[in-house]
Scaffold this motif. Structure first.
Motif, PDB file in Angstrom:
ATOM      1  N   LEU A   1     -52.095  30.522  91.930  1.00  0.00           N
ATOM      2  CA  LEU A   1     -50.752  30.481  91.751  1.00  0.00           C
ATOM      3  C   LEU A   1     -50.299  29.092  91.743  1.00  0.00           C
ATOM      4  O   LEU A   1     -49.066  29.028  90.563  1.00  0.00           O
ATOM      5  N   THR A   2     -50.670  27.765  91.878  1.00  0.00           N
ATOM      6  CA  THR A   2     -50.775  26.575  91.489  1.00  0.00           C
ATOM      7  C   THR A   2     -50.813  25.922  90.364  1.00  0.00           C
ATOM      8  O   THR A   2     -50.540  25.754  89.376  1.00  0.00           O
ATOM      9  N   TYR A   3     -52.539  26.312  90.625  1.00  0.00           N
ATOM     10  CA  TYR A   3     -52.851  25.671  89.321  1.00  0.00           C
ATOM     11  C   TYR A   3     -53.208  26.132  87.980  1.00  0.00           C
ATOM     12  O   TYR A   3     -53.061  25.686  86.982  1.00  0.00           O
ATOM     13  N   SER A   4     -52.863  27.897  87.794  1.00  0.00           N
ATOM     14  CA  SER A   4     -52.817  28.382  86.738  1.00  0.00           C
ATOM     15  C   SER A   4     -52.077  28.027  86.072  1.00  0.00           C
ATOM     16  O   SER A   4     -52.499  28.247  84.502  1.00  0.00           O
ATOM     17  N   ASN A   5     -50.954  27.622  86.787  1.00  0.00           N
ATOM     18  CA  ASN A   5     -49.608  27.212  85.261  1.00  0.00           C
ATOM     19  C   ASN A   5     -48.927  26.466  85.498  1.00  0.00           C
ATOM     20  O   ASN A   5     -48.838  25.597  84.464  1.00  0.00           O
ATOM     21  N   SER A   6     -49.779  25.199  86.005  1.00  0.00           N
ATOM     22  CA  SER A   6     -49.489  23.360  86.329  1.00  0.00           C
ATOM     23  C   SER A   6     -50.529  22.840  85.251  1.00  0.00           C
ATOM     24  O   SER A   6     -50.579  21.674  85.465  1.00  0.00           O
ATOM     25  N   LEU A   7     -51.807  22.999  85.789  1.00  0.00           N
ATOM     26  CA  LEU A   7     -53.217  22.200  84.460  1.00  0.00           C
ATOM     27  C   LEU A   7     -53.086  23.487  83.393  1.00  0.00           C
ATOM     28  O   LEU A   7     -54.281  22.743  82.899  1.00  0.00           O
ATOM     29  N   PHE A   8     -52.753  24.613  83.144  1.00  0.00           N
ATOM     30  CA  PHE A   8     -53.595  25.571  82.001  1.00  0.00           C
ATOM     31  C   PHE A   8     -51.654  26.262  81.639  1.00  0.00           C
ATOM     32  O   PHE A   8     -51.626  26.402  81.922  1.00  0.00           O
ATOM     33  N   ASN A   9     -51.891  26.581  79.726  1.00  0.00           N
ATOM     34  CA  ASN A   9     -51.068  27.825  79.763  1.00  0.00           C
ATOM     35  C   ASN A   9     -51.351  28.860  80.790  1.00  0.00           C
ATOM     36  O   ASN A   9     -52.834  29.494  80.489  1.00  0.00           O
ATOM     37  N   PHE A  10     -50.391  29.477  81.179  1.00  0.00           N
ATOM     38  CA  PHE A  10     -50.449  30.969  81.750  1.00  0.00           C
ATOM     39  C   PHE A  10     -51.688  31.667  80.723  1.00  0.00           C
ATOM     40  O   PHE A  10     -52.304  32.815  81.574  1.00  0.00           O
ATOM     41  N   GLU A  11     -50.693  32.159  79.703  1.00  0.00           N
ATOM     42  CA  GLU A  11     -51.139  32.814  78.758  1.00  0.00           C
ATOM     43  C   GLU A  11     -53.047  32.921  78.157  1.00  0.00           C
ATOM     44  O   GLU A  11     -53.244  33.980  78.201  1.00  0.00           O
ATOM     45  N   ASP A  12     -53.189  31.543  78.761  1.00  0.00           N
ATOM     46  CA  ASP A  12     -54.812  31.323  78.433  1.00  0.00           C
ATOM     47  C   ASP A  12     -55.532  31.388  79.316  1.00  0.00           C
ATOM     48  O   ASP A  12     -56.706  32.148  79.198  1.00  0.00           O
ATOM     49  N   VAL A  13     -55.003  31.406  80.615  1.00  0.00           N
ATOM     50  CA  VAL A  13     -55.120  31.399  81.696  1.00  0.00           C
ATOM     51  C   VAL A  13     -55.639  33.934  82.306  1.00  0.00           C
ATOM     52  O   VAL A  13     -56.964  34.285  82.352  1.00  0.00           O
ATOM     53  N   LYS A  14     -54.615  34.735  81.237  1.00  0.00           N
ATOM     54  CA  LYS A  14     -54.795  35.833  81.430  1.00  0.00           C
ATOM     55  C   LYS A  14     -55.371  36.250  80.458  1.00  0.00           C
ATOM     56  O   LYS A  14     -56.328  37.283  80.263  1.00  0.00           O
ATOM     57  N   ALA A  15     -55.593  35.280  79.162  1.00  0.00           N
ATOM     58  CA  ALA A  15     -56.726  35.516  78.585  1.00  0.00           C
ATOM     59  C   ALA A  15     -57.778  35.549  78.555  1.00  0.00           C
ATOM     60  O   ALA A  15     -59.239  36.552  77.904  1.00  0.00           O
ATOM     61  N   GLU A  16     -58.420  34.535  78.729  1.00  0.00           N
ATOM     62  CA  GLU A  16     -59.222  34.265  79.574  1.00  0.00           C
ATOM     63  C   GLU A  16     -59.484  35.737  81.127  1.00  0.00           C
ATOM     64  O   GLU A  16     -61.566  35.757  80.769  1.00  0.00           O
ATOM     65  N   MET A  17     -58.956  35.763  81.837  1.00  0.00           N
ATOM     66  CA  MET A  17     -59.266  36.978  82.388  1.00  0.00           C
ATOM     67  C   MET A  17     -59.306  38.525  82.088  1.00  0.00           C
ATOM     68  O   MET A  17     -60.469  38.500  82.356  1.00  0.00           O
ATOM     69  N   ASP A  18     -59.176  38.496  80.851  1.00  0.00           N
ATOM     70  CA  ASP A  18     -59.365  39.539  80.072  1.00  0.00           C
ATOM     71  C   ASP A  18     -60.269  39.578  79.659  1.00  0.00           C
ATOM     72  O   ASP A  18     -61.413  40.473  79.444  1.00  0.00           O
TER      73      ASP A  18
END
Length: 279
Positions: free
Chosen positions: A235-252
């Motif tokens: 929750l802390t780093y997925s949005n502060s160090l990355f764009n959350f859209e890119d984290v979600k894309a990586e998860m998908d």
């Protein structure tokens, strides 16, 4: 404090009188003397006395020229000038070249002792001020280093949580952060390639290592999100160090839902580290 003296006078009897006063009154030690001339300049610079007692008028080179020449090389040496000259212009010229006191001949023991003690106090005060200045400089440097080490330690801890502390690129990331902290920068206002040129002889390789490390961090934080979507680090780093859209894309992508993963932003990652470091 034992003062070191050097005496310059074309009259050897004056030199002996001054030697006797200095030694008899425990004012210090005479480490050399000269009858004047060019060689005395080299001798004084070599022997580094605290105080030079020098005659104004001498055959080859007058005392004012000698003082001027030595002061250009060793500003810390103090000069006491002695002479029978009573010309106010000459005396003023001597003071302008940096002498501490002017003593009239014939030599008066009480006057010599008083003047030397005054110069001694000035030397001691100067050394005390330098000592205090150095103490505060060292204290400030120590505080800066401690603060800087703490900053880098915090960043290292974050990189460890992201699972990339062992990556070569993590050292490069810390170097970039340390550079920005030393400059008082909170934002990456330069291209990463420009900073790499400053910090490395091989900037392209450094930039590639940084990008690989951040890509791995993206993969690791995405894996953490798949395992535990409510994990504090996620929750802390997925949005502060990355764009959350890119984290979600990586998860998908990891789930097989996307053909490609998320992208990284070196700028956002570095700025995020600096912000997290201050929290």
């Amino acid at each position: 404090m034992i003062l070191k003296f050097y005496v310059v006078d074309d009259d050897i009897s004056i030199i002996r009188i001054l030697e006797n006063i200095i030694e008899d009154k425990n004012l210090g030690e005479v480490i050399g003397y000269s009858l004047g001339g060019e060689k005395c300049v080299q001798d004084i610079i070599l022997k580094k006395p605290d105080i030079v007692i020098i005659d104004l008028l001498m055959p080859e080179k007058d005392g004012i020229d000698i003082v001027k020449e030595i002061k250009e090389i060793r500003e810390d040496i103090k000069f006491i000038m002695i002479s029978q000259v009573s010309s106010k212009d000459m005396i003023a010229k001597a003071y302008m070249q940096g002498i501490e006191f002017f003593i009239n001949k014939p030599i008066n023991i009480i006057e010599v002792v008083g003047v030397i003690n005054n110069v001694k106090e000035k030397i001691e005060m100067g050394k005390t001020l330098i000592s205090i200045k150095n103490m505060f400089s060292e204290l400030n440097l120590s505080k800066y280093n401690a603060r800087n080490d703490s900053n880098i330690s915090n960043i290292r801890f974050i990189l460890s949580k992201l699972g990339i502390a062992g990556e070569m690129g993590s050292k490069d990331i810390m170097m970039v952060c340390e550079y920005l902290i030393s400059k008082g920068e909170k934002n990456l206002n330069y291209k990463i390639s420009e900073i790499c040129k400053i910090l490395s002889d091989n900037p392209k390789a450094m930039e590639q290592r940084i990008r690989r490390a951040i890509n791995k961090a993206l993969s690791n934080i995405s894996s953490l999100g798949i395992e535990d979507y409510m994990n504090d680090d996620f929750l802390t780093y997925s949005n502060s160090l990355f764009n959350f859209e890119d984290v979600k894309a990586e998860m998908d992508y990891m789930r097989g839902k996307n053909a490609a993963g998320g992208k990284i932003s070196v700028k956002k990652f570095i700025e995020g580290l600096l912000i997290q470091n201050e929290i």
